[in-house]
Design an enzyme around this catalytic site. Structure first.
Site, PDB file in Angstrom:
ATOM      1  N   GLU A  51      40.786  44.260  45.445  1.00  0.00           N
ATOM      2  CA  GLU A  51      40.387  44.733  46.771  1.00  0.00           C
ATOM      3  C   GLU A  51      41.142  45.986  47.203  1.00  0.00           C
ATOM      4  O   GLU A  51      40.580  47.038  47.489  1.00  0.00           O
ATOM      5  CB  GLU A  51      40.636  43.619  47.807  1.00  0.00           C
ATOM      6  CG  GLU A  51      39.803  42.383  47.563  1.00  0.00           C
ATOM      7  CD  GLU A  51      40.223  41.200  48.428  1.00  0.00           C
ATOM      8  OE1 GLU A  51      40.862  41.408  49.477  1.00  0.00           O
ATOM      9  OE2 GLU A  51      39.923  40.061  48.039  1.00  0.00           O
ATOM     10  N   PHE A 121      51.483  50.074  50.353  1.00  0.00           N
ATOM     11  CA  PHE A 121      51.529  48.695  49.875  1.00  0.00           C
ATOM     12  C   PHE A 121      53.009  48.319  49.777  1.00  0.00           C
ATOM     13  O   PHE A 121      53.891  49.182  49.878  1.00  0.00           O
ATOM     14  CB  PHE A 121      50.856  48.601  48.494  1.00  0.00           C
ATOM     15  CG  PHE A 121      49.472  47.995  48.522  1.00  0.00           C
ATOM     16  CD1 PHE A 121      48.572  48.303  49.517  1.00  0.00           C
ATOM     17  CD2 PHE A 121      49.076  47.103  47.521  1.00  0.00           C
ATOM     18  CE1 PHE A 121      47.295  47.747  49.530  1.00  0.00           C
ATOM     19  CE2 PHE A 121      47.813  46.538  47.518  1.00  0.00           C
ATOM     20  CZ  PHE A 121      46.906  46.855  48.526  1.00  0.00           C
ATOM     21  N   PHE A 161      32.443  33.740  23.791  1.00  0.00           N
ATOM     22  CA  PHE A 161      33.789  33.198  24.002  1.00  0.00           C
ATOM     23  C   PHE A 161      34.601  33.330  22.710  1.00  0.00           C
ATOM     24  O   PHE A 161      34.275  32.699  21.695  1.00  0.00           O
ATOM     25  CB  PHE A 161      33.677  31.724  24.420  1.00  0.00           C
ATOM     26  CG  PHE A 161      34.973  31.113  24.846  1.00  0.00           C
ATOM     27  CD1 PHE A 161      35.250  30.899  26.192  1.00  0.00           C
ATOM     28  CD2 PHE A 161      35.931  30.746  23.906  1.00  0.00           C
ATOM     29  CE1 PHE A 161      36.457  30.343  26.593  1.00  0.00           C
ATOM     30  CE2 PHE A 161      37.137  30.194  24.289  1.00  0.00           C
ATOM     31  CZ  PHE A 161      37.401  29.982  25.631  1.00  0.00           C
ATOM     32  N   GLN A 235      53.569  35.882  39.530  1.00  0.00           N
ATOM     33  CA  GLN A 235      53.603  36.419  40.901  1.00  0.00           C
ATOM     34  C   GLN A 235      52.838  35.545  41.888  1.00  0.00           C
ATOM     35  O   GLN A 235      51.689  35.193  41.650  1.00  0.00           O
ATOM     36  CB  GLN A 235      52.991  37.821  40.923  1.00  0.00           C
ATOM     37  CG  GLN A 235      52.960  38.437  42.312  1.00  0.00           C
ATOM     38  CD  GLN A 235      52.748  39.941  42.265  1.00  0.00           C
ATOM     39  OE1 GLN A 235      51.633  40.398  42.090  1.00  0.00           O
ATOM     40  NE2 GLN A 235      53.816  40.694  42.411  1.00  0.00           N
ATOM     41  N   HIS A 237      51.237  35.777  45.480  1.00  0.00           N
ATOM     42  CA  HIS A 237      50.845  36.745  46.516  1.00  0.00           C
ATOM     43  C   HIS A 237      51.110  36.088  47.867  1.00  0.00           C
ATOM     44  O   HIS A 237      50.731  34.928  48.070  1.00  0.00           O
ATOM     45  CB  HIS A 237      49.363  37.090  46.372  1.00  0.00           C
ATOM     46  CG  HIS A 237      48.943  38.266  47.193  1.00  0.00           C
ATOM     47  ND1 HIS A 237      48.910  38.237  48.571  1.00  0.00           N
ATOM     48  CD2 HIS A 237      48.561  39.513  46.840  1.00  0.00           C
ATOM     49  CE1 HIS A 237      48.522  39.419  49.025  1.00  0.00           C
ATOM     50  NE2 HIS A 237      48.305  40.214  47.985  1.00  0.00           N
ATOM     51  N   LEU A 247      42.072  35.420  48.257  1.00  0.00           N
ATOM     52  CA  LEU A 247      43.044  36.469  48.594  1.00  0.00           C
ATOM     53  C   LEU A 247      42.716  37.166  49.917  1.00  0.00           C
ATOM     54  O   LEU A 247      41.576  37.530  50.162  1.00  0.00           O
ATOM     55  CB  LEU A 247      43.057  37.537  47.487  1.00  0.00           C
ATOM     56  CG  LEU A 247      44.025  38.690  47.777  1.00  0.00           C
ATOM     57  CD1 LEU A 247      45.463  38.266  47.532  1.00  0.00           C
ATOM     58  CD2 LEU A 247      43.684  39.915  46.951  1.00  0.00           C
ATOM     59  N   GLU A 250      46.700  42.736  50.367  1.00  0.00           N
ATOM     60  CA  GLU A 250      47.863  43.401  50.962  1.00  0.00           C
ATOM     61  C   GLU A 250      47.427  44.593  51.829  1.00  0.00           C
ATOM     62  O   GLU A 250      48.185  45.082  52.667  1.00  0.00           O
ATOM     63  CB  GLU A 250      48.761  43.889  49.819  1.00  0.00           C
ATOM     64  CG  GLU A 250      50.152  44.271  50.234  1.00  0.00           C
ATOM     65  CD  GLU A 250      51.100  44.258  49.024  1.00  0.00           C
ATOM     66  OE1 GLU A 250      51.029  43.323  48.203  1.00  0.00           O
ATOM     67  OE2 GLU A 250      51.894  45.188  48.909  1.00  0.00           O
ATOM     68  N   ARG A 281      56.266  41.649  46.979  1.00  0.00           N
ATOM     69  CA  ARG A 281      55.624  40.335  47.128  1.00  0.00           C
ATOM     70  C   ARG A 281      56.564  39.161  46.906  1.00  0.00           C
ATOM     71  O   ARG A 281      56.420  38.120  47.547  1.00  0.00           O
ATOM     72  CB  ARG A 281      54.458  40.243  46.153  1.00  0.00           C
ATOM     73  CG  ARG A 281      53.347  41.150  46.560  1.00  0.00           C
ATOM     74  CD  ARG A 281      52.231  41.170  45.563  1.00  0.00           C
ATOM     75  NE  ARG A 281      51.176  42.037  46.077  1.00  0.00           N
ATOM     76  CZ  ARG A 281      50.100  42.378  45.392  1.00  0.00           C
ATOM     77  NH1 ARG A 281      49.937  41.931  44.167  1.00  0.00           N
ATOM     78  NH2 ARG A 281      49.191  43.160  45.929  1.00  0.00           N
ATOM     79  N   HIS A 350      48.972  34.680  41.775  1.00  0.00           N
ATOM     80  CA  HIS A 350      48.077  35.836  41.864  1.00  0.00           C
ATOM     81  C   HIS A 350      48.038  36.661  40.581  1.00  0.00           C
ATOM     82  O   HIS A 350      47.038  37.293  40.268  1.00  0.00           O
ATOM     83  CB  HIS A 350      48.598  36.704  43.014  1.00  0.00           C
ATOM     84  CG  HIS A 350      47.804  37.917  43.297  1.00  0.00           C
ATOM     85  ND1 HIS A 350      46.519  37.862  43.787  1.00  0.00           N
ATOM     86  CD2 HIS A 350      48.097  39.243  43.181  1.00  0.00           C
ATOM     87  CE1 HIS A 350      46.070  39.095  43.973  1.00  0.00           C
ATOM     88  NE2 HIS A 350      46.994  39.957  43.590  1.00  0.00           N
ATOM     89  N   TYR A 351      49.133  36.649  39.821  1.00  0.00           N
ATOM     90  CA  TYR A 351      49.241  37.623  38.728  1.00  0.00           C
ATOM     91  C   TYR A 351      50.287  37.135  37.741  1.00  0.00           C
ATOM     92  O   TYR A 351      51.265  36.486  38.125  1.00  0.00           O
ATOM     93  CB  TYR A 351      49.693  38.966  39.324  1.00  0.00           C
ATOM     94  CG  TYR A 351      49.659  40.105  38.331  1.00  0.00           C
ATOM     95  CD1 TYR A 351      48.481  40.784  38.068  1.00  0.00           C
ATOM     96  CD2 TYR A 351      50.810  40.484  37.652  1.00  0.00           C
ATOM     97  CE1 TYR A 351      48.448  41.821  37.148  1.00  0.00           C
ATOM     98  CE2 TYR A 351      50.784  41.523  36.733  1.00  0.00           C
ATOM     99  CZ  TYR A 351      49.603  42.183  36.489  1.00  0.00           C
ATOM    100  OH  TYR A 351      49.562  43.213  35.594  1.00  0.00           O
ATOM    101  N   ARG A 391      55.595  42.624  40.038  1.00  0.00           N
ATOM    102  CA  ARG A 391      54.691  43.780  40.092  1.00  0.00           C
ATOM    103  C   ARG A 391      54.545  44.272  41.526  1.00  0.00           C
ATOM    104  O   ARG A 391      54.438  43.463  42.447  1.00  0.00           O
ATOM    105  CB  ARG A 391      53.317  43.360  39.577  1.00  0.00           C
ATOM    106  CG  ARG A 391      52.255  44.418  39.760  1.00  0.00           C
ATOM    107  CD  ARG A 391      50.921  43.955  39.206  1.00  0.00           C
ATOM    108  NE  ARG A 391      50.277  42.975  40.044  1.00  0.00           N
ATOM    109  CZ  ARG A 391      49.266  43.230  40.882  1.00  0.00           C
ATOM    110  NH1 ARG A 391      48.796  44.456  41.000  1.00  0.00           N
ATOM    111  NH2 ARG A 391      48.711  42.274  41.592  1.00  0.00           N
ATOM    112  N   LEU A 397      45.789  47.978  38.791  1.00  0.00           N
ATOM    113  CA  LEU A 397      44.568  48.732  38.469  1.00  0.00           C
ATOM    114  C   LEU A 397      44.930  50.038  37.766  1.00  0.00           C
ATOM    115  O   LEU A 397      44.243  50.476  36.848  1.00  0.00           O
ATOM    116  CB  LEU A 397      43.749  48.999  39.730  1.00  0.00           C
ATOM    117  CG  LEU A 397      43.192  47.760  40.439  1.00  0.00           C
ATOM    118  CD1 LEU A 397      42.170  48.165  41.496  1.00  0.00           C
ATOM    119  CD2 LEU A 397      42.551  46.777  39.469  1.00  0.00           C
TER     120      LEU A 397
END
Ligand SMILES: Cc1cc2nc3c(=O)[nH]c(=O)nc-3n(C[C@H](O)[C@H](O)[C@H](O)COP(=O)(O)OP(=O)(O)OC[C@H]3O[C@@H](n4cnc5c(N)ncnc54)[C@H](O)[C@@H]3O)c2cc1C
Length: 581
Positions: A51, A121, A161, A235, A237, A247, A250, A281, A350-351, A391, A397
């Site tokens: 996002e 951010f 797969f 992580q 978030h 989510l 941020e 975060r 989240h990550y 992170r 991204l």
């Protein structure tokens, strides 16, 4: 079993995979054949849901930003575990990638003077998150996907797969895949490969990540002799919607949103007095959980404790223009109008900072540091190590785009420089057939008494939430590891659906199978690391320990057992210092 021959096989069609494909196609002048495999429809890859934006230094003369500042923020955010040479690559290439994406059509949000908009951010000294409203991932994915359609030599295999990476004599040979749509098994035989399979948020239950973000390929990578780096760094978030875990980007805090406890207080002043809600975060997530533990959170009917994300002061016009999706989702999924009420939020997984062990250019390495010839990894699945222990938002991204490009270009060059691909020999075909039989004969039909994959996944999620959460302790982790070991003893699962076509039950069993090994990697890495750094916080070792732990954890499999070795952190400029925000 069908055998398909490709020069380059890319597993994963998120931003990293698609960018790798376009880069390889350009770099080879369309002369190499490229297959992209995705276990879901390519355009449903998780990147679509990104996002908030993508970080890059765009206007240093006007904003006072610099590559050096971006690099420093990233290294400090990582709690000094990032490799500084890799971070340098990130910051140098990220602006080029933003402009490349612009050229192929990404509709970046704009300022009245025509400049691309950027917002702050967490952990950033200067606003550098470049965005397309709060649907950045959607716009990048759509644009990259249409770009791949310009090339006749890029073939996309949706709903394929991947079950195994085939590596022989230190060289990549291909992958096997279950074609869900046709119910067939295929061997993709190739000269080069790029693993871009995303993260593993679904090891946990309360997560912002897509249901497909399961990370089984990292488990398969271990079995193929590859190594996984820094997987203990998971992580959380700070702001996931309660109770669903969706989510709330941020971007909401980047645009000026406040976090408030039940006393109406902006509590971040106690934890990060300078950066407040825009601290990194790891710090904001622990602050929210501390507010809850100390009785200053709100109580949701689901039993979850939460705090309020207050956007009321931003005004309707700004909210509609800059973060319309956040307004929409708060309304749809929590029945909240952000103009009149704070959004109920709490931290969620989240990550995954860790991933497949690579060098700074994304070349996949074995635990003893040798390149697996012909193989690269990019995006969240890889650990080129720019995020270290934590992170910074919007650096992912950029990483996907930068290392998608770099690995795509290197793979194209490698393919052009190596001789023609011969037909696969009998030994390779036997390996692929053996895998077909494991999936279709053993998993699909035989195991009547084995546990259901859903039951195992539930137990796995319970263990990860209870023993490897944001606050960890040695004794609890030891208990968690014992439970994981027991769970991992299941070598098979009960697949009730017996058809081959679209057998989601079989696909889910294959996912859980890889997840169990990966969860163990998180567990043993976290248990061994007796310090607190970034997202890895230990109640029994609350301080960072640079003397003993300024190093990367590298896990690999030997005789079915997981082992750990450690590699040094590359420091080119900044020695570790105390992190203050
Ligand atoms: C809700 C949300 C919002 C986010 N917003 C931002 C943001 O604004 N900015 C930012 O920097 N980061 C953001 N992130 C993080 C970022 O979105 C991800 O890290 C990034 O999109 C990962 O991209 P990827 O290309 O590595 O993998 P993904 O986009 O996750 O794609 C993985 C691909 O691998 C394929 N795959 C996986 N396993 C298999 C298998 N066994 N066989 C075949 N294919 C397989 C999948 O089908 C998929 O195509 C956000 C994360 C979340 C959860």
């Amino acid at each position: 079993m069908e055998v398909l021959k490709y020069d380059l096989i890319i597993v994963g069609s998120g931003i990293a995979g698609l960018r790798a494909a376009t880069a390889a196609a350009w770099a080879s002048g369309g002369r190499i054949s490229i297959a992209i495999l995705s276990k879901i429809q390519a355009m449903r890859s998780h990147s679509l849901s990104a996002e908030g934006g993508m970080s890059a230094v765009l206007y240093p003369d006007k904003t006072g930003d610099s590559l050096e500042l971006h690099a420093y923020d990233t290294v400090k955010g990582s709690d000094f575990l990032a490799d500084q040479d890799a971070v340098q690559i990130l910051v140098e290439y990220a602006p080029k990638e933003v402009r490349y994406l612009e050229r192929i059509g990404v509709p970046w949000s704009r300022e009245p003077d025509g400049r691309i908009s950027q917002r702050p951010f967490g952990g950033m000294s200067i606003p550098r998150t470049t965005f397309a409203a709060d649907k950045t991932g959607f716009f990048i994915m759509s644009t990259l996907f249409s770009e791949t359609r310009r090339f006749d030599n890029i073939h996309v295999y949706h709903e394929h797969f991947v079950t195994k990476f085939i590596i022989e004599d230190g060289e990549f040979k291909g992958v096997t895949a279950y074609d869900l749509k046709r119910g067939e098994f295929k061997f993709f035989y190739g000269k080069a490969g790029i693993i871009a399979t995303g993260g593993a948020g679904r090891l946990y239950r309360f997560t912002t990540t897509a249901h497909s973000t399961t990370g089984e390929t990292l488990g398969y990578a271990l079995r193929a002799g590859l190594a996984i780096k820094d997987m203990e760094f998971v992580q959380w978030h700070p702001t996931a919607l309660v109770p669903s875990g969706i989510l709330v980007s941020e971007a909401a805090r980047g645009e000026g949103g406040y976090l408030i406890n039940k006393e109406g207080e902006r509590f971040m002043k106690r934890y990060a007095p300078q950066r407040m809600e825009l601290a990194p975060r790891d710090i904001v997530s622990r602050a929210i959980l501390t507010e809850c533990m100390e009785g200053r959170g709100f109580q949701h009917e689901s039993g979850m404790c939460y705090v309020g994300l207050d956007l009321r002061h931003l005004g309707e016009e700004r909210i509609n223009r800059r973060i319309p999706f956040i307004r929409e989702l708060a309304h749809k999924y929590a029945g909240i109008d952000v103009l009149s009420e704070p959004i109920p939020v709490r931290p969620a997984v989240h990550y995954t900072m860790g991933g497949i062990h690579t060098d700074t250019w994304g070349r996949v390495l074995t635990a003893d540091g040798k390149w697996v010839r012909g193989l690269w990894a990019a995006g969240e699945a890889a650990s080129v190590n720019i995020h270290g222990a934590n992170r910074l938002g919007s650096n992912s991204l950029s990483e996907c785009s930068v290392w998608g490009r770099l690995t795509g270009e290197q793979a194209a060059k490698y393919v052009l420089e190596t001789s023609r691909l011969p037909s696969p020999d009998g030994k390779l075909l036997d390996v692929a057939k053996g895998e077909e039989s494991r999936v279709f004969d053993r998993l699909l039909h035989k195991e009547q008494n084995a546990p259901s994959p859903y039951e195992v996944k539930k137990q796995l999620n319970d263990i990860m939430e209870e023993h490897f959460g944001p606050f960890r302790h040695g004794s609890s982790m030891a208990e968690g590891l014992a439970k994981l070991k027991k769970l991992r003893e299941f070598s098979s699962f009960r697949v009730v659906d017996s058809s081959r076509v679209y057998n989601q039950n079989l696909k889910d069993a294959l996912e859980v199978d890889g997840m169990l090994d990966l969860a163990m990697v998180v567990g043993i890495g976290a248990y061994a690391r007796s310090e607190s750094r970034g997202a890895h916080y230990r109640l029994d070792y609350p301080k960072r320990d640079d003397v003993n732990w300024l190093k990367h954890t590298v896990a690999y499999m030997y005789g079915g057992e997981l082992k750990l070795v450690y590699t040094p952190v590359t420091i080119t400029k900044w020695q570790p210092e105390e992190r203050r925000y």
